[in-house]
Design an enzyme around this catalytic site. Structure first.
Site, PDB file in Angstrom:
ATOM      1  N   ASP A  66     -93.164   2.440   8.451  1.00  0.00           N
ATOM      2  CA  ASP A  66     -92.274   3.408   7.815  1.00  0.00           C
ATOM      3  C   ASP A  66     -91.479   4.195   8.857  1.00  0.00           C
ATOM      4  O   ASP A  66     -91.748   4.090  10.055  1.00  0.00           O
ATOM      5  CB  ASP A  66     -93.076   4.355   6.904  1.00  0.00           C
ATOM      6  CG  ASP A  66     -94.338   4.899   7.573  1.00  0.00           C
ATOM      7  OD1 ASP A  66     -94.514   4.700   8.779  1.00  0.00           O
ATOM      8  OD2 ASP A  66     -95.154   5.533   6.865  1.00  0.00           O
ATOM      9  N   HIS A 137    -101.951   8.106   0.127  1.00  0.00           N
ATOM     10  CA  HIS A 137    -100.778   7.266   0.411  1.00  0.00           C
ATOM     11  C   HIS A 137    -101.046   6.262   1.529  1.00  0.00           C
ATOM     12  O   HIS A 137    -101.856   6.491   2.415  1.00  0.00           O
ATOM     13  CB  HIS A 137     -99.512   8.097   0.645  1.00  0.00           C
ATOM     14  CG  HIS A 137     -99.397   8.820   1.951  1.00  0.00           C
ATOM     15  ND1 HIS A 137     -98.780  10.046   2.062  1.00  0.00           N
ATOM     16  CD2 HIS A 137     -99.785   8.506   3.209  1.00  0.00           C
ATOM     17  CE1 HIS A 137     -98.799  10.429   3.317  1.00  0.00           C
ATOM     18  NE2 HIS A 137     -99.406   9.530   4.037  1.00  0.00           N
TER      19      HIS A 137
END
Ligand code: GLP
Length: 260
Positions: A66, A137
């Site tokens: 990410d 997450h």
């Protein structure tokens, strides 16, 4: 899924690093990297093996999970910079073989699609190291993320921004609100997922991910749908697990022929 409870956080990092090194030695063409503090012990072990045991990353592609959107190039908290500072610059990775989503692109959806194409072009990711957010997450797939999602833009939750403010001099205003992240579907395409979690702050998230229902509200619960997962935790992160005795028994009685 195999769950390993190590004696302490340092051992968890060493084991995760060893598993990654084994993939590289077996000829992995691509490996998946993660940021955050959780994988740092694994990277230290990989750097040690590079220096002392001839582990080489030449020709290996690396893909980050990410990236923040909007941080300037070279910002120390951009994940592209972080992974170089903490890991890839300390071993023999070719810099152009270390990939991350382009959080500075003018066209963010195009950057997401381009990242998916780059991963696909590398062949399969042999091993993906993962941390877990306190809210469950994975990468930056916040609660509510589609279990089959691909690389795309996400809005961070206030909790994640607050958690990550420590990397931005404790200043919440400096933490970007948007990110590009591999989706849960993208992450699931890797051959072997290795998740590392240490400390009491991760105990709820680990229990929900490993023993709770599979749900978009605990994105890390997608691990339960994957054929090859190793979860490595220290005793503090294992606090809320129900089947601890079984996990320990399985590791103690692991057949000699069975690797991680
Ligand atoms: C960050 C990253 C995740 C990481 C998680 C936990 O926001 N995007 O990849 O796993 O949050 O971070 P840490 O390991 O520092 O607790």
């Amino acid at each position: 899924m195999e769950l390993v409870i190590t004696d302490n956080a340092a051992e968890a990092g060493v084991l995760a690093g060893r598993i990654m090194a084994d993939h590289v030695r077996r000829g992995a063409r691509a490996i998946g990297l993660a940021t955050g503090s959780s994988p740092l012990g694994a990277y230290r072990e990989l750097i040690r093996q590079y220096r002392e045991q001839e582990l080489s990353f030449l020709g290996v592609q690396a893909f980050l999970l990410d990236e923040y959107i909007g941080l300037p190039a070279g910002h120390p908290q951009s994940y592209a910079q972080f992974i170089r500072d903490e890991f890839t610059a300390h071993v023999d990775f070719t810099d152009s073989d270390v990939h991350s989503p382009d959080g500075r692109a003018a066209d963010i959806p195009a950057a997401a699609a381009d990242y998916e194409r780059r991963i696909a072009a590398s062949g399969r990711i042999s091993v993906q190291i993962l941390g877990i957010g306190a809210n469950g997450h994975l990468g930056f797939n916040e609660p509510g993320s589609s279990l089959r999602s691909r690389t795309r833009v996400k809005t961070l939750t206030p909790k994640t921004r607050a958690d990550n403010a420590r990397f931005f001099d404790g200043d919440l205003n400096q933490v970007p609100t948007h990110v590009l992240t591999q989706g849960l579907g993208t992450i699931s395409d890797a051959d072997h997922l290795v998740m590392i979690a240490t400390g009491e702050g991760k105990a709820d998230a680990v229990a929900a991910a490993v023993e709770g229902p599979v749900s978009a509200f605990c994105p890390a619960s997608i691990l339960q749908m994957h054929p090859h997962v190793t979860v490595i935790v220290d005793p503090a992160a294992a606090t809320n697990l129900k089947a601890v005795d079984y996990y320990r028994f399985a590791v103690q009685n692991k057949p000699a022929w069975q690797s991680f």
